[in-house]
Design a protein around this motif. Sequence first.
Motif, PDB file in Angstrom:
ATOM      1  N   VAL A 261       0.854  -1.189   0.000  1.00 31.61           N
ATOM      2  CA  VAL A 261       0.000   0.000   0.000  1.00 31.61           C
ATOM      3  C   VAL A 261       0.889   1.238   0.000  1.00 31.61           C
ATOM      4  CG1 VAL A 261      -1.696   1.294   1.345  1.00 31.61           C
ATOM      5  CG2 VAL A 261      -1.869  -1.199   1.175  1.00 31.61           C
ATOM      6  N   ASP A 262       0.578   2.186  -0.869  1.00 37.90           N
ATOM      7  CA  ASP A 262       1.319   3.444  -0.966  1.00 37.90           C
ATOM      8  C   ASP A 262       0.844   4.353   0.173  1.00 37.90           C
ATOM      9  OD1 ASP A 262       2.140   6.064  -1.561  1.00 37.90           O
ATOM     10  OD2 ASP A 262       2.090   5.718  -3.715  1.00 37.90           O
ATOM     11  N   ARG A 263       1.694   4.568   1.182  1.00 40.80           N
ATOM     12  CA  ARG A 263       1.274   5.350   2.350  1.00 40.80           C
ATOM     13  C   ARG A 263       0.976   6.800   2.006  1.00 40.80           C
ATOM     14  NH1 ARG A 263       1.624   0.181   3.622  1.00 40.80           N
ATOM     15  NH2 ARG A 263       1.506  -0.273   5.846  1.00 40.80           N
ATOM     16  N   SER A 264       1.687   7.392   1.070  1.00 38.50           N
ATOM     17  CA  SER A 264       1.407   8.788   0.709  1.00 38.50           C
ATOM     18  C   SER A 264       0.062   8.893  -0.004  1.00 38.50           C
ATOM     19  CB  SER A 264       2.528   9.361  -0.162  1.00 38.50           C
ATOM     20  OG  SER A 264       2.634   8.662  -1.402  1.00 38.50           O
ATOM     21  N   LEU A 265      -0.224   7.946  -0.884  1.00 41.00           N
ATOM     22  CA  LEU A 265      -1.523   7.937  -1.555  1.00 41.00           C
ATOM     23  C   LEU A 265      -2.633   7.636  -0.553  1.00 41.00           C
ATOM     24  CD1 LEU A 265      -3.322   8.047  -4.020  1.00 41.00           C
ATOM     25  CD2 LEU A 265      -2.605   5.718  -4.605  1.00 41.00           C
ATOM     26  N   LEU A 266      -2.369   6.740   0.390  1.00 38.12           N
ATOM     27  CA  LEU A 266      -3.359   6.424   1.414  1.00 38.12           C
ATOM     28  C   LEU A 266      -3.696   7.664   2.232  1.00 38.12           C
ATOM     29  CD1 LEU A 266      -5.029   4.297   2.968  1.00 38.12           C
ATOM     30  CD2 LEU A 266      -3.008   3.900   4.392  1.00 38.12           C
ATOM     31  N   ALA A 267      -2.673   8.448   2.600  1.00 38.58           N
ATOM     32  CA  ALA A 267      -2.924   9.675   3.369  1.00 38.58           C
ATOM     33  C   ALA A 267      -3.783  10.654   2.564  1.00 38.58           C
ATOM     34  CB  ALA A 267      -1.594  10.325   3.760  1.00 38.58           C
ATOM     35  N   PHE A 268      -3.512  10.757   1.263  1.00 39.15           N
ATOM     36  CA  PHE A 268      -4.338  11.633   0.419  1.00 39.15           C
ATOM     37  C   PHE A 268      -5.782  11.127   0.402  1.00 39.15           C
ATOM     38  CE2 PHE A 268      -6.366  13.248  -3.304  1.00 39.15           C
ATOM     39  CZ  PHE A 268      -5.830  14.512  -3.506  1.00 39.15           C
ATOM     40  N   MET A 269      -5.960   9.828   0.237  1.00 38.65           N
ATOM     41  CA  MET A 269      -7.304   9.266   0.178  1.00 38.65           C
ATOM     42  C   MET A 269      -8.036   9.431   1.508  1.00 38.65           C
ATOM     43  SD  MET A 269      -7.995   8.266  -2.824  1.00 38.65           S
ATOM     44  CE  MET A 269      -6.916   8.704  -4.198  1.00 38.65           C
ATOM     45  N   GLU A 270      -7.301   9.384   2.609  1.00 37.27           N
ATOM     46  CA  GLU A 270      -7.938   9.602   3.905  1.00 37.27           C
ATOM     47  C   GLU A 270      -8.444  11.042   4.012  1.00 37.27           C
ATOM     48  OE1 GLU A 270      -4.839   8.216   6.497  1.00 37.27           O
ATOM     49  OE2 GLU A 270      -5.725   6.213   6.625  1.00 37.27           O
ATOM     50  N   GLY A 271      -7.662  11.993   3.506  1.00 38.60           N
ATOM     51  CA  GLY A 271      -8.132  13.370   3.481  1.00 38.60           C
ATOM     52  C   GLY A 271      -9.339  13.541   2.578  1.00 38.60           C
ATOM     53  N   ALA A 272      -9.334  12.829   1.447  1.00 43.58           N
ATOM     54  CA  ALA A 272     -10.474  12.909   0.523  1.00 43.58           C
ATOM     55  C   ALA A 272     -11.724  12.300   1.148  1.00 43.58           C
ATOM     56  CB  ALA A 272     -10.128  12.207  -0.782  1.00 43.58           C
ATOM     57  N   ARG A 273     -11.547  11.241   1.941  1.00 46.90           N
ATOM     58  CA  ARG A 273     -12.689  10.639   2.650  1.00 46.90           C
ATOM     59  C   ARG A 273     -13.289  11.631   3.640  1.00 46.90           C
ATOM     60  NH1 ARG A 273     -15.345   6.394   0.463  1.00 46.90           N
ATOM     61  NH2 ARG A 273     -13.991   4.613   0.063  1.00 46.90           N
ATOM     62  N   LEU A 274     -12.429  12.359   4.340  1.00 50.46           N
ATOM     63  CA  LEU A 274     -12.926  13.351   5.286  1.00 50.46           C
ATOM     64  C   LEU A 274     -13.667  14.462   4.549  1.00 50.46           C
ATOM     65  CD1 LEU A 274      -9.856  13.567   7.700  1.00 50.46           C
ATOM     66  CD2 LEU A 274     -12.094  12.549   8.186  1.00 50.46           C
ATOM     67  N   LEU A 275     -13.147  14.872   3.403  1.00 51.91           N
ATOM     68  CA  LEU A 275     -13.846  15.865   2.593  1.00 51.91           C
ATOM     69  C   LEU A 275     -15.217  15.349   2.176  1.00 51.91           C
ATOM     70  CD1 LEU A 275     -13.940  18.510   0.933  1.00 51.91           C
ATOM     71  CD2 LEU A 275     -12.798  17.264  -0.922  1.00 51.91           C
ATOM     72  N   GLN A 276     -15.288  14.084   1.809  1.00 52.68           N
ATOM     73  CA  GLN A 276     -16.561  13.482   1.424  1.00 52.68           C
ATOM     74  C   GLN A 276     -17.550  13.508   2.594  1.00 52.68           C
ATOM     75  OE1 GLN A 276     -16.544   9.212   0.568  1.00 52.68           O
ATOM     76  NE2 GLN A 276     -17.724   9.603  -1.284  1.00 52.68           N
ATOM     77  N   ALA A 277     -17.050  13.266   3.809  1.00 50.99           N
ATOM     78  CA  ALA A 277     -17.917  13.309   4.995  1.00 50.99           C
ATOM     79  C   ALA A 277     -18.447  14.714   5.227  1.00 50.99           C
ATOM     80  CB  ALA A 277     -17.141  12.826   6.217  1.00 50.99           C
ATOM     81  N   VAL A 278     -17.600  15.713   5.034  1.00 49.00           N
ATOM     82  CA  VAL A 278     -18.043  17.104   5.176  1.00 49.00           C
ATOM     83  C   VAL A 278     -19.148  17.409   4.160  1.00 49.00           C
ATOM     84  CG1 VAL A 278     -17.313  19.513   4.892  1.00 49.00           C
ATOM     85  CG2 VAL A 278     -15.868  17.902   6.144  1.00 49.00           C
ATOM     86  N   ALA A 279     -18.940  16.980   2.923  1.00 51.04           N
ATOM     87  CA  ALA A 279     -19.932  17.237   1.878  1.00 51.04           C
ATOM     88  C   ALA A 279     -21.263  16.545   2.176  1.00 51.04           C
ATOM     89  CB  ALA A 279     -19.389  16.783   0.520  1.00 51.04           C
ATOM     90  N   ALA A 280     -21.211  15.409   2.889  1.00 50.30           N
ATOM     91  CA  ALA A 280     -22.430  14.669   3.219  1.00 50.30           C
ATOM     92  C   ALA A 280     -23.363  15.459   4.128  1.00 50.30           C
ATOM     93  CB  ALA A 280     -22.078  13.337   3.863  1.00 50.30           C
ATOM     94  N   LEU A 281     -22.865  16.544   4.723  1.00 49.27           N
ATOM     95  CA  LEU A 281     -23.733  17.404   5.531  1.00 49.27           C
ATOM     96  C   LEU A 281     -24.864  18.005   4.703  1.00 49.27           C
ATOM     97  CD1 LEU A 281     -21.092  19.258   7.721  1.00 49.27           C
ATOM     98  CD2 LEU A 281     -22.881  17.733   8.556  1.00 49.27           C
ATOM     99  N   ALA A 282     -24.728  17.955   3.382  1.00 50.17           N
ATOM    100  CA  ALA A 282     -25.802  18.451   2.518  1.00 50.17           C
ATOM    101  C   ALA A 282     -27.099  17.681   2.729  1.00 50.17           C
ATOM    102  CB  ALA A 282     -25.374  18.368   1.052  1.00 50.17           C
ATOM    103  N   LEU A 283     -26.999  16.474   3.278  1.00 51.25           N
ATOM    104  CA  LEU A 283     -28.182  15.644   3.520  1.00 51.25           C
ATOM    105  C   LEU A 283     -28.809  15.897   4.885  1.00 51.25           C
ATOM    106  CD1 LEU A 283     -26.748  12.272   2.168  1.00 51.25           C
ATOM    107  CD2 LEU A 283     -28.361  13.784   0.990  1.00 51.25           C
ATOM    108  N   ALA A 284     -28.186  16.756   5.704  1.00 49.11           N
ATOM    109  CA  ALA A 284     -28.642  16.935   7.078  1.00 49.11           C
ATOM    110  C   ALA A 284     -30.051  17.510   7.161  1.00 49.11           C
ATOM    111  CB  ALA A 284     -27.668  17.822   7.843  1.00 49.11           C
TER     112      ALA A 284
END
Length: 312
Positions: A261-284
């Motif tokens: 597993v590419d740790r640098s790519l994994l860290a980027f994807m983890e940040g993108a997952r958090l961004l996705q969670a923030v965007a999910a607030l649109a459903l609140a």
Amino acid sequence: MADSGQALSERAEQAMRLAVSAGRKLGLRAHEPRVLHDVFNVLVHLAPDPVVVRVPILALAPATEQAERQRRELALVGWLADQGAPVVPPSPLVPREPMESGGTSLTFWQYVDERDPIAAAPPDALEERFVEQTGWVAELHRIMAGYPGELPVLAPLVPGTAQSLAVLGKRPGILTTADLDRAERENAVVEALVRDLPRAFPGARPQAVHGDSPPYNVLLTAGGHLFSDFEDATLGPVEWDLAGAGPRAVEAYERAGGGPVDRSLLAFMEGARLLQAVAALALAERMPELAGMLEPLVVQWRAWPSLELPHS
């Protein structure tokens, strides 16, 4: 799968009506429908038939767009089942197609009797279970790498995040102006990555991936484990499926033959997952309790380094 025994939410009641109506049009009995799950989707078991209907009751997309995404999912999961992969297959009792009901597009899946769901695991055992189940994802990825069908790249992160941020921009108070500005900047970075993933991360291995935390979306049955919920299936790096799993789980994945597993790519994807969670607030607005559920992830996102592409 098992229901909670709690009173149904209004959206669950609506989902049950849609599922029963659609099921009966397809010749199913649906005499004893029961809700199995009620979060982003509502899952309705059309008992006594062994059919579960997934109702995307909170979806912002129109039914036609939902159906296009669902056709991709049904094609992928049907192919995986044909390869002998441990997945919950589409129901063999109805056509393998989405069905529109009340302006919502529904899909039909085979009912399986879940034993010992991960959500019911004791807190001290939860991490161990998750680590073990992440190891199982290595074999799933090996099979998915051969999928011949077409999938969009990192969907629904793109374009879903931009669509959700546009909604949030019209609802003051859910996110601060600074939050929205940062989220929009990060979304532009993610969109640039999607346009040219190999340039940003030359070692990336784009392939068909589950798209939504496969180690969590596992059903344990008397016959073994089955992966479920492929509605976010996409073309992307395996790191997208491992984002947020934690170091021990990622090591279990690698030991099971899924690495490196590419740790640098994994860290980027983890940040993108958090961004996705923030965007999910649109459903609140449609699911008020969602804001509280997502708040820890929003706090984590604010503390996370802002997404940037590596210098190429």
